[in-house]
Design an enzyme around this catalytic site. Structure first.
Site, PDB file in Angstrom:
ATOM      1  N   ASN A 215      48.205   7.856  19.183  1.00 54.80           N
ATOM      2  CA  ASN A 215      48.137   8.091  18.745  1.00 54.80           C
ATOM      3  C   ASN A 215      48.518   8.232  17.003  1.00 54.80           C
ATOM      4  OD1 ASN A 215      45.430   7.835  17.096  1.00 54.80           O
ATOM      5  ND2 ASN A 215      45.478   6.866  19.406  1.00 54.80           N
ATOM      6  N   ASP A 313      35.430   0.642  26.392  1.00 53.11           N
ATOM      7  CA  ASP A 313      34.716   0.131  25.284  1.00 53.11           C
ATOM      8  C   ASP A 313      33.390   0.998  24.524  1.00 53.11           C
ATOM      9  OD1 ASP A 313      34.388  -1.270  23.156  1.00 53.11           O
ATOM     10  OD2 ASP A 313      35.863  -2.896  23.460  1.00 53.11           O
TER      11      ASP A 313
END
Length: 417
Positions: A215, A313
């Site tokens: 990203n 996560d």
């Protein structure tokens, strides 16, 4: 608004017509209860006299680095240590250029390089000079170095032009100077004894030996937080994805590449930390299978299908810890419904605080030196609270966020030794 009472302000005045406003600014600072000392550049004295500022502040005005009397006891170093705030108003294009290059060729620039004070400037110059690419570059560099720029304002100028470049009015400077958490005295923010772990930057999820999923995160916000935490005396460990940034002084850096590598380091260090700040932009998914060799394109190939699987996560697993759980701060980079998405994440992942920012805003967030944020947390009674931080440098925003964390940290929470 932070009280100005008792604040030690070093007022620097450089060579611009707006120097006449500095007399009124000095008077307002004194009236508010600040201790004020003034440094004037040689050029500034062509616009306003040292005697005027001496009369308004009750202190001798310094004008020369090589003053035999003042420098008998290394006077410029004593001034640098004395100041809590260095405020340059007006700051000319020339002065900004010299400071951006780290020059120390007169008393004012030498003091700026020798001081750990909060550094603020109010630019003032012709509108064309302010718009010039060199000045804009210098302004960005100064903000990256930790300077807070107030203004400039736009309107009629002494030269007859109209546009941006006017120095803010003294009343507006006073309001900006003391309105935000970063205006708090340096000794009121104390992170000594705290162990703080942060994540920063992107992760890279391999597809083959030459390609990966990632990203736009530059790591600048996380690195600004790490630097600010170290400056406040915390023991800081920074788990960093691949970025082109130098390690902040006093920070221990742990380099990782993939989300799973960051996950392993984060869970190991979280149990050793008083505060954990998850600032990294961690990839939610990775390729189920990484090709041993470069994936080749063939003439009869119309497309390529990748099967992705979920990454762990990190922040949710730390939030679910039953023992040795740190005070947990998460980040939410959103492009829509900022507050609702952030509140959901705060609750769902059992965070103590979340910093949300809209990465769709031009010039803010990913890759930029500036950011704005919405801070959400649960207070001592478990009630939802929030605070909005308008666009500023990431260095200044980092200090504001840490101030909020230190304020919200339970007093009963022991600091690791």
């Amino acid at each position: 608004m932070t009280s100005p009472l008792g604040r030690r302000v070093l007022l620097g005045i450089s060579a611009g017509i707006a120097a006449y406003k500095s007399a009124h600014l000095a008077r307002l600072l004194k009236k508010a209860g600040c201790e004020v000392r003034v440094i004037m550049t040689e050029g500034a004295q062509a616009f306003i006299t040292p005697l005027t500022l001496q009369a308004l502040t009750g202190e001798a005005v310094r004008t020369s680095l090589l003053d035999p009397g003042a420098e008998a006891g290394m006077g410029h170093i004593e001034l640098a240590r004395w100041a809590e705030i260095i405020l340059i108003a007006p700051a000319t294009a020339d002065l900004m250029a010299r400071l951006a290059q780290g020059q120390a060729d007169d008393l004012l620039t030498t003091l700026c390089l020798a001081s750990d004070a909060r550094c603020v400037m109010a630019p003032a110059m012709n509108q064309a000079m302010w718009r010039h690419v060199a000045t804009r570059r210098n302004a960005r560099q100064l903000q990256e170095d930790g300077w807070q720029l107030l203004g400039p304002d736009a309107g009629d100028q002494a030269c007859g032009d109209i546009g941006p470049g006017r120095m803010l009015e003294p009343e507006a400077i006073m309001e900006e100077l003391f309105k935000s958490p970063e205006a708090a005295p340096a000794d009121s923010l104390d992170a000594r004894g705290l162990s703080i772990t942060l994540t920063a930057g992107p992760t890279r999820e391999l597809l083959d030996p030459v390609r990966y999923l990632s990203n736009h995160s530059s790591g600048k916000m996380g690195y600004a937080l790490a630097r600010a935490a170290a400056d406040l005396g915390a023991r800081v460990k920074l788990i960093s994805g691949p970025v082109a940034l130098e390690t902040p002084p006093g920070v221990e850096r742990i380099d990782v590449e993939s989300a799973r590598e960051m996950h392993e380091a984060a869970l190991r260090l979280a149990r050793q930390s008083d505060v954990f700040i998850g600032c990294a932009a961690v990839a939610d998914y990775r390729a189920e299978t990484v090709s041993e060799h470069k994936i080749k394109k063939t003439d009869d190939q119309e497309g390529l299908t990748l099967k992705l699987v979920k990454n762990p996560d990190i922040i949710a697993e730390i939030g679910a810890m039953q023992e040795k759980r740190p005070y947990l701060v998460g980040f939410a980079a959103e492009t829509q419904n900022l507050e609702s998405h952030a509140r959901d994440k705060l609750q769902r992942k059992k965070l103590d605080m979340i910093v949300a920012n809209d990465v769709s805003q031009q010039g803010l967030g990913f890759g930029s030196d500036h950011n704005a944020a919405l801070l959400l947390w649960r207070d001592a009674d478990g009630e939802a609270a929030q605070r909005h931080f308008p666009a500023t440098t990431k260095a200044m925003l980092a200090r504001s966020i840490l101030a909020a964390i230190l304020e919200g940290l339970p007093h009963s929470q022991g600091r690791t030794s």
